[in-house]
Design an enzyme around this catalytic site. Structure first.
Site, PDB file in Angstrom:
ATOM      1  N   ASP A  10       0.884  -1.240  -0.064  1.00 43.69           N
ATOM      2  CA  ASP A  10      -0.112   0.013   0.101  1.00 43.69           C
ATOM      3  C   ASP A  10       0.748   1.165   0.100  1.00 43.69           C
ATOM      4  OD1 ASP A  10       1.064  -0.428   2.760  1.00 43.69           O
ATOM      5  OD2 ASP A  10      -0.952   0.375   3.424  1.00 43.69           O
ATOM      6  N   ASP A  14       7.517   3.645   2.948  1.00 41.08           N
ATOM      7  CA  ASP A  14       8.161   2.421   3.198  1.00 41.08           C
ATOM      8  C   ASP A  14       7.948   1.017   2.336  1.00 41.08           C
ATOM      9  OD1 ASP A  14       5.827   2.382   4.636  1.00 41.08           O
ATOM     10  OD2 ASP A  14       6.668   0.816   6.032  1.00 41.08           O
ATOM     11  N   ASP A  15       6.503   0.993   1.897  1.00 41.91           N
ATOM     12  CA  ASP A  15       6.498   0.044   0.911  1.00 41.91           C
ATOM     13  C   ASP A  15       7.168   0.200  -0.519  1.00 41.91           C
ATOM     14  OD1 ASP A  15       3.599  -1.241   1.723  1.00 41.91           O
ATOM     15  OD2 ASP A  15       3.786   0.984   2.417  1.00 41.91           O
ATOM     16  N   ASN A  39      -2.442   2.764   3.569  1.00 40.81           N
ATOM     17  CA  ASN A  39      -1.876   4.144   3.864  1.00 40.81           C
ATOM     18  C   ASN A  39      -2.630   5.137   3.264  1.00 40.81           C
ATOM     19  OD1 ASN A  39       0.572   3.461   5.597  1.00 40.81           O
ATOM     20  ND2 ASN A  39       1.606   2.610   3.630  1.00 40.81           N
ATOM     21  N   THR A 124       2.782  -6.298   2.866  1.00 41.29           N
ATOM     22  CA  THR A 124       3.174  -5.055   3.763  1.00 41.29           C
ATOM     23  C   THR A 124       2.157  -3.881   3.752  1.00 41.29           C
ATOM     24  OG1 THR A 124       4.103  -3.807   1.706  1.00 41.29           O
ATOM     25  CG2 THR A 124       5.713  -5.366   2.666  1.00 41.29           C
ATOM     26  N   ASN A 158       1.426   1.341  17.041  1.00 46.11           N
ATOM     27  CA  ASN A 158       1.707   2.734  16.441  1.00 46.11           C
ATOM     28  C   ASN A 158       0.690   3.546  16.308  1.00 46.11           C
ATOM     29  OD1 ASN A 158       0.984   0.953  14.306  1.00 46.11           O
ATOM     30  ND2 ASN A 158       2.836   1.783  13.103  1.00 46.11           N
ATOM     31  N   GLU A 164      -0.855  -2.293  15.848  1.00 40.62           N
ATOM     32  CA  GLU A 164       0.010  -1.869  14.509  1.00 40.62           C
ATOM     33  C   GLU A 164      -0.801  -1.572  13.509  1.00 40.62           C
ATOM     34  OE1 GLU A 164       1.735  -2.108  10.759  1.00 40.62           O
ATOM     35  OE2 GLU A 164       0.378  -3.710  11.585  1.00 40.62           O
ATOM     36  N   PHE A 165      -0.561  -0.616  12.659  1.00 36.16           N
ATOM     37  CA  PHE A 165      -1.534  -0.013  11.753  1.00 36.16           C
ATOM     38  C   PHE A 165      -1.979  -1.228  10.757  1.00 36.16           C
ATOM     39  CE2 PHE A 165      -2.341   1.652   7.353  1.00 36.16           C
ATOM     40  CZ  PHE A 165      -3.101   2.918   7.715  1.00 36.16           C
ATOM     41  N   ASN A 166      -1.226  -2.057  10.172  1.00 37.14           N
ATOM     42  CA  ASN A 166      -1.618  -2.857   9.066  1.00 37.14           C
ATOM     43  C   ASN A 166      -2.828  -3.764   9.564  1.00 37.14           C
ATOM     44  OD1 ASN A 166       0.017  -1.710   7.148  1.00 37.14           O
ATOM     45  ND2 ASN A 166       1.566  -3.218   7.238  1.00 37.14           N
ATOM     46  N   HIS A 239       9.863   0.414   7.852  1.00 36.71           N
ATOM     47  CA  HIS A 239       9.292  -0.888   8.187  1.00 36.71           C
ATOM     48  C   HIS A 239       9.109  -2.002   7.124  1.00 36.71           C
ATOM     49  CE1 HIS A 239       7.184   1.170  11.739  1.00 36.71           C
ATOM     50  NE2 HIS A 239       7.027   1.924  10.814  1.00 36.71           N
ATOM     51  N   ASP A 240       8.497  -1.642   5.976  1.00 36.72           N
ATOM     52  CA  ASP A 240       8.045  -2.846   4.883  1.00 36.72           C
ATOM     53  C   ASP A 240       9.442  -3.388   4.395  1.00 36.72           C
ATOM     54  OD1 ASP A 240       5.712  -2.123   5.492  1.00 36.72           O
ATOM     55  OD2 ASP A 240       5.319  -1.154   4.071  1.00 36.72           O
TER      56      ASP A 240
HETATM   57  C1  PIR Z   1       1.407   3.164   9.114  1.00 32.61           C
HETATM   58  C2  PIR Z   1       2.387   2.801   8.229  1.00 32.61           C
HETATM   59  C3  PIR Z   1       3.761   3.356   8.801  1.00 32.61           C
HETATM   60  C4  PIR Z   1       3.934   4.302   9.818  1.00 32.61           C
HETATM   61  C5  PIR Z   1       2.738   4.741  10.576  1.00 32.61           C
HETATM   62  N1  PIR Z   1       2.854   5.588  11.527  1.00 32.61           N
HETATM   63  C6  PIR Z   1       1.373   4.346   9.937  1.00 32.61           C
HETATM   64  C7  PIR Z   1       2.437   1.646   7.342  1.00 32.61           C
HETATM   65  C8  PIR Z   1       3.786   1.288   6.658  1.00 32.61           C
HETATM   66  O1  PIR Z   1       3.694   1.210   5.394  1.00 32.61           O
HETATM   67  C9  PIR Z   1       4.134  -0.115   7.413  1.00 32.61           C
HETATM   68  O2  PIR Z   1       3.438  -1.114   6.387  1.00 32.61           O
HETATM   69  C10 PIR Z   1       2.970  -0.179   8.596  1.00 32.61           C
HETATM   70  N2  PIR Z   1       1.969   0.466   8.218  1.00 32.61           N
HETATM   71  C11 PIR Z   1       3.789   0.108   9.618  1.00 32.61           C
HETATM   72  O3  PIR Z   1       2.756   0.107  10.747  1.00 32.61           O
HETATM   73 CA    CA Z   2       2.913  -0.516   4.305  1.00 27.46          CA
END
Ligand code: PIR
Ligand code: CA
Length: 315
Positions: A10, A14-15, A39, A124, A158, A164-166, A239-240
């Site tokens: 997405d 970082d993707d 995202n 990711t 986060n 965590e977001f995903n 992250h990804d």
């Molecule tokens: C979401 C992401 C990254 C940072 C924040 N604050 C929120 C996205 C990144 O693309 C990664 O896949 C994942 N989600 C990290 O939580």
């Molecule tokens: Ca991502």
């Protein structure tokens, strides 16, 4: 041996880095890139994937758009981190790489079924496409080589203190993916918070001197400023690409076996990945869970990958 992966993403800064790491690392080969809402909305994550593919000259990998909303819940995006107009930090040319007409879920099923034991899924973003693929063709659970996902955490969140977001964005999809009975590795925040793009890392990338390197520095600079603003972190967590690194060089990421359950009902804990490392008789493990990454080796791998991708003058 080269590992064939489907990167389900997405983009997202970082993707984008995960796509580039996969492209520039000889140990992995991109069988496909698929997009999902996370995202940003699906139209923007797909546009961003097309932009990155154009920039890096990725014209020989099928790119397919997937699901535009989570299975059950309304979409939550992360524009505060990635910027409102998409992948900010670089001025993008009009992309010349296009999506194929096939839906990402169909493409994932087709590629996995056609090559039993070969394809590694690397999600990711939110796990919507992967859960849909499982629901539509449950036999993919026996046909993938493995699933190595960026998502979850066992120590902290986060998007909320717990999640965590995903996983938070589509927890029902994540629950289906974690309980599918396939070999699965969770690369969560516990690992990815160790992979930070320091000033030294940015300087090393800049020193490559290519147009692509300059674009990467621009994107990571924007991402750094947003994370500094939102979380007060001086060097952003990238992250990804950690999930891609685990596939390319498993020895860079330490993992422990565990049972992971996704919280679906909690008031404050929606999307929490409740991780049980207690290996008791009553606990059946369903995942390898990443616990640390050799960040020096990771950034060496990343810088080398960026250096290997030929720059396109017009991108
Ligand atoms: C979401 C992401 C990254 C940072 C924040 N604050 C929120 C996205 C990144 O693309 C990664 O896949 C994942 N989600 C990290 O939580
Ligand atoms: Ca991502």
């Amino acid at each position: 041996m080269t590992r064939r992966i489907i990167l389900d993403c997405d983009p997202g800064h970082d993707d984008a880095m995960a796509i580039l790491l996969a492209r520039g690392t000889p140990e992995v080969e991109l069988a496909a890139i698929t997009t999902v809402a996370g995202n940003h909305t699906l139209d923007l994550t797909t546009l961003n994937a097309r932009r990155v593919c154009t920039l890096a000259g990725i014209t020989d990998v099928p790119l397919a758009a997937g699901c535009s909303a989570p299975l059950v819940r309304p979409l939550v995006t992360a524009t505060e981190i990635h910027g409102t107009t998409g992948l900010q930090g670089h001025t993008w040319a009009e992309p010349t790489v296009h999506v194929i007409s096939e839906h990402a879920v169909d493409l994932i099923i087709e590629l996995v079924m056609a090559a039993p034991g070969e394809i590694t899924l690397v999600p990711t973003g939110p796990l919507t496409n992967i859960a849909m693929a499982l629901r539509r063709e449950p036999r993919i659970a026996d046909r993938v080589r493995e699933v190595v996902l960026m998502g979850g955490s066992y120590t902290r969140g986060n998007v909320t203190p717990a999640a965590e977001f995903n996983v938070y964005v589509d927890p029902e999809a994540a629950a289906a993916v974690f309980t599918a009975g396939w070999p699965l590795t969770m690369i969560g925040l516990d690992v990815t918070h160790m992979a930070n793009a320091t000033a030294e890392v940015l300087a090393r990338i800049a020193a490559l001197g290519t147009g692509l390197a300059a674009a990467v520095v621009g994107m990571l600079g924007f991402y750094r400023d947003r994370q500094l603003h939102e979380f007060g972190t001086a060097s952003p967590h990238v992250h990804d690409p950690c999930a891609v690194a685990r596939v390319a060089r498993p020895e860079f990421v330490s993992c422990k076996e565990a049972r992971v359950e996704v919280e679906l009902a909690g008031e404050f804990t929606r999307g929490m990945t409740v991780t049980d490392f207690r290996m008791r008789a009553a606990v059946t493990p369903n995942a390898m869970v990443g616990t640390s990454i050799d960040d020096g080796a990771f950034w060496d791998l990343f810088v080398a990958a960026i250096g290997r991708i030929p720059t396109r003058a017009d991108a």
